[in-house]
Design an enzyme around this catalytic site. Sequence first.
Site, short mmCIF file in Angstrom:
data_model
loop_
_atom_site.label_atom_id
_atom_site.label_comp_id
_atom_site.label_asym_id
_atom_site.label_seq_id
_atom_site.Cartn_x
_atom_site.Cartn_y
_atom_site.Cartn_z
N PRO A 32 0.96 -1.31 0.09
CA PRO A 32 -0.01 -0.09 0.01
C PRO A 32 0.91 1.34 0.12
O PRO A 32 1.68 1.43 0.80
CB PRO A 32 -0.85 -0.03 1.35
CG PRO A 32 -0.85 -1.73 1.62
CD PRO A 32 0.49 -2.03 1.11
N GLU A 33 0.49 2.13 -0.85
CA GLU A 33 1.06 3.63 -0.98
C GLU A 33 -0.09 4.61 -1.13
O GLU A 33 -1.26 4.19 -1.22
CB GLU A 33 2.13 3.61 -2.19
CG GLU A 33 3.34 2.53 -1.69
CD GLU A 33 4.69 3.00 -2.59
OE1 GLU A 33 4.90 3.96 -2.91
OE2 GLU A 33 5.39 1.89 -2.69
N LYS B 65 -0.62 7.66 3.93
CA LYS B 65 -1.08 6.38 4.01
C LYS B 65 -2.12 6.13 5.14
O LYS B 65 -2.48 4.59 5.31
CB LYS B 65 0.18 5.43 4.12
CG LYS B 65 1.28 5.62 3.17
CD LYS B 65 2.40 4.79 3.57
CE LYS B 65 3.46 5.04 2.42
NZ LYS B 65 4.78 4.04 2.92
N ARG C 299 13.91 -2.48 3.91
CA ARG C 299 13.23 -2.39 2.36
C ARG C 299 14.29 -2.77 1.31
O ARG C 299 15.75 -2.11 1.84
CB ARG C 299 12.85 -0.82 2.16
CG ARG C 299 11.81 -0.32 3.14
CD ARG C 299 11.59 1.06 2.76
NE ARG C 299 10.50 1.57 3.54
CZ ARG C 299 10.54 2.08 4.76
NH1 ARG C 299 11.86 2.30 5.24
NH2 ARG C 299 9.76 2.56 5.66
#
Length: 265
Positions: free
Chosen positions: A2-3, A51, A250
């Site tokens: 999700p972004e 977000k 990440r």
Amino acid sequence: MPEGDTVWQAARRLHRALSGQLLTRSDLRVPRLATADLRGRTVLDTTPRGKHLLTRLEGGLTLHSHLRMDGSWQVYRAGERWRGGPAHQIRAILGTGTVTAVGYRLPVLDLLRSADETRVVGHLGPDPLGPGWDPERVRGNLLARPGRPLLEALLDQRNLAGIGNVYAVELCFLLGVTPWLPVAEVPPDRLAALPGLARDLLAANRDRPVRVTTGRRDERLYAYGRAPRPCLRCGTPVRRADRPEGFGTRPVHWCPSCQTGPAPP
């Protein structure tokens, strides 16, 4: 992952399904909200902020949720089978007479007064998909810590809200600089173009089922997830760094030919 674009889609889905409707079912499956009962309240709207999702209810209450890595909100018609995951992953259920919204794997779920929303979103920078978009403020936020690597600065939601790892990696590629290049060393014309480019990417994808930055259907992203395949522009194998220092867990992708600046050996 999700972004800002997918959160915007989730907000639209919830808004269309619930706004103006009376809740007849309420089940918040987190310990601190176990006794909260929203039945009998009308849903006013659901608004995305970066977000974050803010579902506002009659009586001055807001249900605040955040999807983080793999959370989602799904909407089902009466009698439709729920397909968002196993029952133990459900964190919230909001139902009306005709639809049910189900929140799966929500790592953040809070119930607060609407007047106190700044407590959970007041720290965020400008939202590329929001009404208060301010590109000059974004540029100023980024330059406030000029020695910071660009990717790290892009991921800081205090600078601009809604950018996650996919868009941060793609923005670095489109700007032609490596993720490790300090903000102050980004060519001024490219830094000036960055806020507008970020907004254009999110706006272009908020109505798409899949994320695209290349304009192509067969190869949707320039750098993210592409290693070790050839760069779409120059043919050089795209590189990947796992858990690079400063970027948490990440993975980072970049083209060593198209992007200039420091990079791991």
